[in-house]
Write a protein that holds these residues in place. Structure first.
Motif, PDB file in Angstrom:
ATOM      1  N   ILE A   1       0.825  -1.203   0.000  1.00 11.09           N
ATOM      2  CA  ILE A   1       0.000   0.000   0.000  1.00 11.09           C
ATOM      3  C   ILE A   1       0.864   1.259   0.000  1.00 11.09           C
TER       4      ILE A   1
ATOM      5  N   LEU B   1       0.933   8.502   5.086  1.00 12.95           N
ATOM      6  CA  LEU B   1       0.233   7.447   5.811  1.00 12.95           C
ATOM      7  C   LEU B   1       0.840   7.259   7.199  1.00 12.95           C
TER       8      LEU B   1
ATOM      9  N   ILE C   1     -10.158  12.092   9.755  1.00 11.60           N
ATOM     10  CA  ILE C   1     -10.633  11.464   8.513  1.00 11.60           C
ATOM     11  C   ILE C   1     -10.135  12.259   7.315  1.00 11.60           C
TER      12      ILE C   1
ATOM     13  N   LEU D   1      -6.679  11.523   6.127  1.00 12.02           N
ATOM     14  CA  LEU D   1      -6.545  10.282   5.365  1.00 12.02           C
ATOM     15  C   LEU D   1      -7.115  10.446   3.961  1.00 12.02           C
ATOM     16  N   VAL D   2      -8.288  11.070   3.881  1.00 11.15           N
ATOM     17  CA  VAL D   2      -8.909  11.246   2.575  1.00 11.15           C
ATOM     18  C   VAL D   2      -8.011  12.086   1.671  1.00 11.15           C
TER      19      VAL D   2
ATOM     20  N   PHE E   1      -5.062  10.037   0.543  1.00 13.31           N
ATOM     21  CA  PHE E   1      -5.425   9.124  -0.554  1.00 13.31           C
ATOM     22  C   PHE E   1      -5.569   9.900  -1.863  1.00 13.31           C
ATOM     23  N   ALA E   2      -6.324  10.981  -1.795  1.00 14.70           N
ATOM     24  CA  ALA E   2      -6.608  11.720  -3.022  1.00 14.70           C
ATOM     25  C   ALA E   2      -5.323  12.230  -3.648  1.00 14.70           C
TER      26      ALA E   2
ATOM     27  N   PHE F   1      -3.109   9.269  -5.066  1.00 13.53           N
ATOM     28  CA  PHE F   1      -3.580   8.637  -6.297  1.00 13.53           C
ATOM     29  C   PHE F   1      -3.706   9.637  -7.442  1.00 13.53           C
ATOM     30  N   TYR F   2      -3.442  10.921  -7.147  1.00 14.89           N
ATOM     31  CA  TYR F   2      -3.603  11.927  -8.187  1.00 14.89           C
ATOM     32  C   TYR F   2      -2.506  11.759  -9.231  1.00 14.89           C
ATOM     33  N   GLY F   3      -2.905  11.841 -10.469  1.00 14.41           N
ATOM     34  CA  GLY F   3      -1.914  11.672 -11.528  1.00 14.41           C
ATOM     35  C   GLY F   3      -1.471  10.222 -11.600  1.00 14.41           C
ATOM     36  N   GLY F   4      -0.488   9.971 -12.397  1.00 14.81           N
ATOM     37  CA  GLY F   4      -0.108   8.587 -12.630  1.00 14.81           C
ATOM     38  C   GLY F   4       0.704   7.967 -11.522  1.00 14.81           C
TER      39      GLY F   4
ATOM     40  N   PHE G   1       1.962   6.919  -8.126  1.00 14.40           N
ATOM     41  CA  PHE G   1       1.372   6.743  -6.807  1.00 14.40           C
ATOM     42  C   PHE G   1       2.455   6.828  -5.749  1.00 14.40           C
TER      43      PHE G   1
ATOM     44  N   SER H   1      -4.192  20.390 -10.171  1.00 16.18           N
ATOM     45  CA  SER H   1      -5.017  21.486 -10.655  1.00 16.18           C
ATOM     46  C   SER H   1      -5.399  22.356  -9.463  1.00 16.18           C
TER      47      SER H   1
ATOM     48  N   PHE I   1      -8.345  21.186  -7.390  1.00 16.47           N
ATOM     49  CA  PHE I   1      -8.006  20.037  -6.553  1.00 16.47           C
ATOM     50  C   PHE I   1      -7.230  20.487  -5.325  1.00 16.47           C
TER      51      PHE I   1
ATOM     52  N   TYR J   1      -5.975  -0.775   4.374  1.00 18.12           N
ATOM     53  CA  TYR J   1      -5.819  -1.489   3.107  1.00 18.12           C
ATOM     54  C   TYR J   1      -7.152  -1.525   2.357  1.00 18.12           C
TER      55      TYR J   1
ATOM     56  N   TRP K   1      -7.835   1.905   1.132  1.00 14.68           N
ATOM     57  CA  TRP K   1      -6.854   2.176   0.072  1.00 14.68           C
ATOM     58  C   TRP K   1      -7.330   1.549  -1.232  1.00 14.68           C
TER      59      TRP K   1
ATOM     60  N   TRP L   1     -10.364   3.334  -2.561  1.00 17.19           N
ATOM     61  CA  TRP L   1     -10.055   4.630  -3.171  1.00 17.19           C
ATOM     62  C   TRP L   1      -9.361   4.439  -4.505  1.00 17.19           C
TER      63      TRP L   1
ATOM     64  N   LEU M   1     -15.130   5.500   6.439  1.00 17.97           N
ATOM     65  CA  LEU M   1     -14.336   6.296   7.384  1.00 17.97           C
ATOM     66  C   LEU M   1     -15.220   6.926   8.447  1.00 17.97           C
TER      67      LEU M   1
ATOM     68  N   GLN N   1      -9.129  12.876 -13.323  1.00 20.59           N
ATOM     69  CA  GLN N   1      -8.170  13.383 -12.353  1.00 20.59           C
ATOM     70  C   GLN N   1      -7.574  12.273 -11.509  1.00 20.59           C
ATOM     71  N   LEU N   2      -8.359  11.251 -11.293  1.00 21.71           N
ATOM     72  CA  LEU N   2      -7.881  10.206 -10.397  1.00 21.71           C
ATOM     73  C   LEU N   2      -7.916   8.863 -11.095  1.00 21.71           C
ATOM     74  N   PRO N   3      -7.050   8.682 -12.048  1.00 20.01           N
ATOM     75  CA  PRO N   3      -7.054   7.393 -12.720  1.00 20.01           C
ATOM     76  C   PRO N   3      -6.472   6.327 -11.800  1.00 20.01           C
TER      77      PRO N   3
ATOM     78  N   VAL O   1       2.329   0.096  -8.048  1.00 24.29           N
ATOM     79  CA  VAL O   1       2.223   0.138  -6.595  1.00 24.29           C
ATOM     80  C   VAL O   1       3.224  -0.809  -5.949  1.00 24.29           C
TER      81      VAL O   1
END
Lengths: 533, 526
Positions: A76, A137, A178, A181-182, A185-186, A189-192, A194, A207, A210, B401, B404, B407, B419, B515-517, B524
């Protein structure tokens, strides 16, 4: 990024945790073994910390130092990556100092001492972890790690309303976290690509919309913790109900975690959104200062009054963060450090008073200066520092925030004038509530108050703790460079970055989004060039 | 045809673990017949050893290349291995915590173990069943033994009531499930093997048919009953409250894991044509379970009912992994189940110990337990906090996990609800911790004030103590040292052809998907 040097930060984080493990098995005659054991663990930790930074930390480098990174759960993307820079290093030392002193201050904890000291040590680790984590994280993990210990510490050893206060604390903070964490995550995962690495996340280009959403999420999470005005209601309860050593840590360190978060996430990582939100921060800061100062004046409970004073002082941090000047940002950090020391001292001394009088209601106290001259002197010194008497650290912090904000070219003169005038009103209000507190508790005629037989003055241990906090306060007040040199390199770099964000907006006058509040009037290129010099 | 030849043709080695459990079962039964009541000194340990050997043989089959056996009725692929392992271990942990409980109630232990092992065999077969008849038979084996177990305390009216409720609702849901698979059988033109059903349906030109959706809904109703997802959860609190606590422990972990195994296999391999529909229905179930389970748990005063609602909520969290349907989704579900196994069984073990000592399971009666029994307090606190997702305990990593994976697949709504409801859940878990730890000596409940001295030398107390300690250690450390478990979970998914062939869910939330592919898993796996 594998570092070959000794993993100091890992050791610093794990040492208290490991030290907590054998506590349940220790023999504990008269509650002495455990407290000496824990205190020595705290002292070792603190001295190791000082030694590690003394040896390895270079004050002139703005970037991250003592970098360590080990993959923890690669599936993760969780890495055990730690580093310190000018923003985190002073705060790590602050948490080391305050927590160690809090351990020394918990001499009177007789009930379930093993559990108490275990939880204190877990908190010790979590605080350092929050400041040193370089993985979002991991930051979240450390942030959450401190929740349950604080809850149990308040709920077990607190005052009358401790259960209510503890529950309110944990629900507010957990709900706020919360958003961390959100947002993590956002952003990850943004863009390619990670990643949870904070630096890499800061380097990603998002952007503007965002970034604004992320900024808002972090602001909510840290706004609960700092606290910022409408989200603050847990704090007076938690701080006033907690036992004195825990209040010391709560006010001294935990609030700074939010300030640190604001600097690290909002200002550094989301520097493009910062200009949009900075006016909001300034306004919220003013609201914090004025509202909390006025409310503090109405409190009869000693610790509640100081809790509101904490909220007011955190308002200055917000204004400093919003200032877009090196002076202002440095001031914000200095204000955090100084408030950490002052609040710890004041909460400790109110704990000392409470132990003797068994009441925190100021109406019932009075005229204690005669019986407790040392406590009186220390309390007065702490209050003077808190109301920003020149020569104390609070003065330097607030002054540089004022100067920084006034000299900021990001705002219109009217806006600056309004903010500064209102914040200055808060500076006038703080002597009112602090001096009236001193008057009610220590001055006056003892006969009016409830007679407390056998009131004894501070013991050497208690005076020592207060002095350990007051000496740095005065030291920083007289020679601010003592504190500022630890972070100057970083704050300069940070401000430059924030100004970049500001100028990016200047270059694109047509915004694709509505401004949240009011646009900062943006500096021209000339002024910018002038500032770079 | 000689036996060896036949067994080679059927690839009977794939069900070796189940065979071992069945042999254990027979040994237990026969030994009890021969020796009589005194067999209780041996039988539980024989059963535990048998289950552990079965788990060991599951490990040996990890790299098997020939998973299909019995001409396609049974599929011993990696995901089934993991689920069978979870079920076997949950039974192996349930036995030591039940010895004292059953002894104290004065019923026969060997019979209890026999029925429990039968349920285990049913659950294990269900995890690998790849054919409709096989699925139904193993499902009924599991269910009927579960009914027997819930009613095992025959002198206790609450146990009888629980058994009757469970039986009635269970029979109804089995019937609905059976009707669903009979529709599937008809639509596919008489095909019973899951892997062949879809192809048959397409070749019959029925892939758009309403019947398929109806079959899906009925099947989901049957599965949702097993995993206790809202709104098929009504039996859970009553059955949990009335049944013997060790049985509840098994139902909440072993039986639930079997339900998830069934859900994965049946939905993924038999219903790919309506995958949007089943994801939609499961999303609704997951949201309802998380919200209702966590909210209603707030109001519970009985520990067992609290754990019942908590297990409903946990099923909701687990469903996130199933719904997103990515590799990470499935493996996060498996990972969470492995952790859930220990934290939930640990929690129940503590509840059993407390009930044995005091005869009650009201939450109020736990007041002040810290003063009398620190170990129990510590273990129960750790297990509950882990269920609440507090770091650095195992549950935190499990939840992270799951969220994760959610998302990553774009299930933002589910993750957010997860959450928020996690925060709600912290409240009721920590309420129990608070009751145990915070109360002053004078506020101690009567049950705790009269708490008897611990006598670990009584029959069955040692195993109970050992399992509490094992659960405690596992729950505290499995998160921090999670790498082997993570590898196991991801390995089980990547080695399973069935899960590799399916396409993951398409992001439901349309909010700026560009935006979030989704990153590929390769990126990973650093």
């Amino acid at each position: 990024m594998m570092s070959t040097q000794f993993p100091w930060l890992t050791v610093l984080i794990l040492l208290p945790l490991v030290a907590a493990l054998p506590i349940p098995l220790l023999p504990n005659k008269y509650g002495r073994t455990v407290r000496w054991y824990t205190l020595s663990a705290g002292l070792i930790e603190f001295s190791l910390m000082l030694y590690a930074f003394w040896q390895n930390y270079d004050l002139n480098t703005p970037g991250f130092q003592m970098v360590e990174s080990y993959p923890w759960i690669p599936q993760i993307g969780l890495n055990w990556s730690l580093a310190v820079d000018g923003l985190s290093m002073p705060l790590v030392i602050l948490s080391g100092l305050v927590t160690t002193l809090a351990l020394l201050a918990s001499w009177q904890i007789k009930d379930k001492p093993r559990l108490f000291y275990c939880l204190m040590l877990v908190m010790y680790s979590a605080q350092i972890g929050v400041f040193a984590a370089q993985d979002m994280l991991l930051f979240f993990l450390m942030w959450e790690l401190e929740l349950v210990p604080v809850y149990l510490l308040i709920a077990n050893w607190g005052g009358q309303n401790r259960l209510y206060a503890a529950t309110k604390f944990i629900l507010y903070t957990a709900a706020g976290s919360i958003f961390i964490l959100v947002a993590a995550f956002a952003m990850a995962f943004y863009g390619g690509d990670f990643t949870f690495d904070m630096q890499a996340l800061g380097d990603k280009s998002y952007s503007v919309a965002f970034e604004l959403v992320m900024y808002g999420a972090f602001l909510l999470a840290f706004g609960v913790k700092l606290p910022i005005f409408p989200l603050h209601t847990w704090l007076p309860d938690a701080h006033s109900e907690a036992p004195a050593p825990v209040s010391m840590i709560l006010a001294g360190v935990l609030l700074k975690m939010a300030g640190y978060g604001l600097l690290r996430m909002n200002m550094e990582m989301l520097s493009d959104a910062h200009p949009y939100f900075a006016p909001v921060l300034a306004i919220l800061g003013v609201v914090n200062i004025v509202y909390a100062s006025l409310t503090a004046f109405a409190q009869d409970n000693l610790k509640r009054r100081m809790a509101y004073s904490s909220i007011a002082h955190m308002g200055f941090v917000l204004i400093g963060i919003a200032s877009f000047t090196t002076l202002g940002v440095s001031g914000a950090l200095l204000q955090m450090i100084s408030h950490g020391l002052i609040a710890a001292a004041l909460f400790f001394l109110s704990g000392v008073t409470y132990e003797r009088t068994h009441t925190l209601s100021m109406k019932k106290l009075g005229g204690m200066a005669k019986q407790m001259p040392t406590v009186f002197a220390l309390f007065t010194a702490g209050s003077m520092a808190s109301l920003a008497l020149p020569g104390m650290s609070g003065f330097v912090g607030e002054l540089s925030i004022f100067l920084g904000f006034t000299s900021s070219d990001a705002y219109s003169t009217t806006f600056k004038a309004v903010v500064v005038v209102l914040a200055a009103a808060g500076v006038i209000l703080s002597p009112i509530y602090l001096l009236s507190m001193l008057r009610q508790v220590f001055y006056g005629d003892a006969s009016e108050a409830v007679a407390i037989p056998g009131l004894t003055d501070a013991k050497p241990r208690e005076a020592f703790i207060a002095l350990c906090l007051l000496i740095p306060i005065i030291g920083i007040g007289l020679y601010p460079k003592l504190a500022t040199q630890t972070y100057d390199a970083t704050t300069v770099a940070l401000t430059t970055q924030a100004r970049d964000g500001l100028s990016t907006i200047a270059r694109q006058p047509m915004l694709d989004i509505e401004l949240p509040f009011m646009a900062p009037t943006v500096l021209g290129t000339e002024a910018q060039a002038h500032l770079v010099d | 045809m000689d036996f060896a030849n036949l067994s080679a043709q059927l690839n009977a080695g794939a069900i070796l673990p189940e065979g071992i459990v069945i042999i254990t079962l027979l040994v237990t039964l026969v030994w009890d017949l021969i020796v009589g009541r005194s067999s209780t000194k041996v039988t539980p340990y024989v059963a535990i050893v048998g289950l552990l050997i079965a788990t060991g043989t599951l490990f040996l089959q990890w790299d098997t290349t020939e998973p299909i056996s019995f001409l396609g009725s049974f599929n011993g692929d990696a995901i089934s291995l993991i689920f069978r392992g979870i079920i076997a271990i949950s039974a192996a942990v349930t036995i030591p915590i039940s010895i004292r409980y059953v002894e104290q109630s004065g019923t026969s232990l060997a019979e209890f173990i026999t029925i429990l092992l039968t349920a285990t065999v049913g659950g294990m077969f269900l995890s690998g069943a790849d054919e409709l008849v096989m699925i139904f038979v193993s499902l009924e084996t599991l269910s009927i033994s579960s009914y027997l177990l819930t009613g095992y305390m025959k002198r206790d009216p609450r146990s009888n009531e629980a058994a009757l409720k469970y039986l009635l609702i269970g029979a109804a849901s089995s019937a609905i499930f059976l009707y669903g698979i009979s529709l599937l059988y008809g639509l596919s033109g008489g095909e019973t093997r899951l892997s062949a059903i879809t192809a048959s349906i397409i070749s019959n030109g029925l892939d758009e048919s309403l019947g398929l959706v109806i079959a899906l809904v009925f099947v989901i109703a049957g599965i949702a009953f097993k995993i206790a997802a809202v709104p098929f959860h009504q039996w859970t609190p009553d059955v949990y409250e009335g049944s013997p606590t060790p049985v509840v422990a098994f139902l909440s972990v072993g039986s639930k894991a079997a339900g998830f195994a069934l859900a994965v296999r049946l939905l993924v391999s038999a219903f790919p044509l309506v995958s949007d529909q089943w994801r939609f229905v499961l999303t609704a179930l997951a949201i309802l379970s998380m919200v209702l389970g966590n909210v209603v748990a707030l109001a519970q005063t009985s520990m067992k009912r609290l754990l019942a609602y908590s297990s409903i909520a946990q099923a909701g969290f687990l469903m996130i992994g199933l719904i997103v349907g990515t590799d990470a989704g499935y493996s996060s579900m498996v990972f969470y189940l492995m952790i859930y196994l220990f934290m939930n069984l640990g929690g129940f073990a503590c509840v059993i110990l407390f009930t044995l000592r005091t005869g009650t399971d009201e939450i109020n009666e736990y007041s002040g337990l810290y003063q009398k029994d620190p170990l129990l307090t510590l273990a129960l606190s750790i297990c509950l906090l882990s269920l609440g997702g507090i770091p650095p305990l195992a549950g935190f990593f499990g939840k992270i996990y799951l969220f994760w994976a959610g998302w990553q697949a774009g299930a933002y709504g589910l993750v957010l609800i997860g959450l928020i409801t996690s925060v709600i859940s912290i409240y009721y878990y920590i309420r129990v911790v608070k009751t145990m730890v915070v109360k002053e000596p004078q506020e101690m409940s009567e049950a705790v004030a009269n708490y008897p001295e611990i006598q670990w030398n009584l029959t069955g107390m040692r195993p109970l103590q050992v399992s509490i300690v094992v659960a405690l250690v596992f729950t505290s450390l499995a998160g921090v040292l999670a790498n082997p478990l993570f590898n196991l979970a991801t390995g089980s998914v990547s080695k399973t052809p069935m899960l590799q062939a399916t396409e993951p869910m398409t992001p439901v939330v349309s909010q700026a998907p560009e935006q979030l592919p989704m990153p590929t898993v390769e990126s990973v796996d650093l």
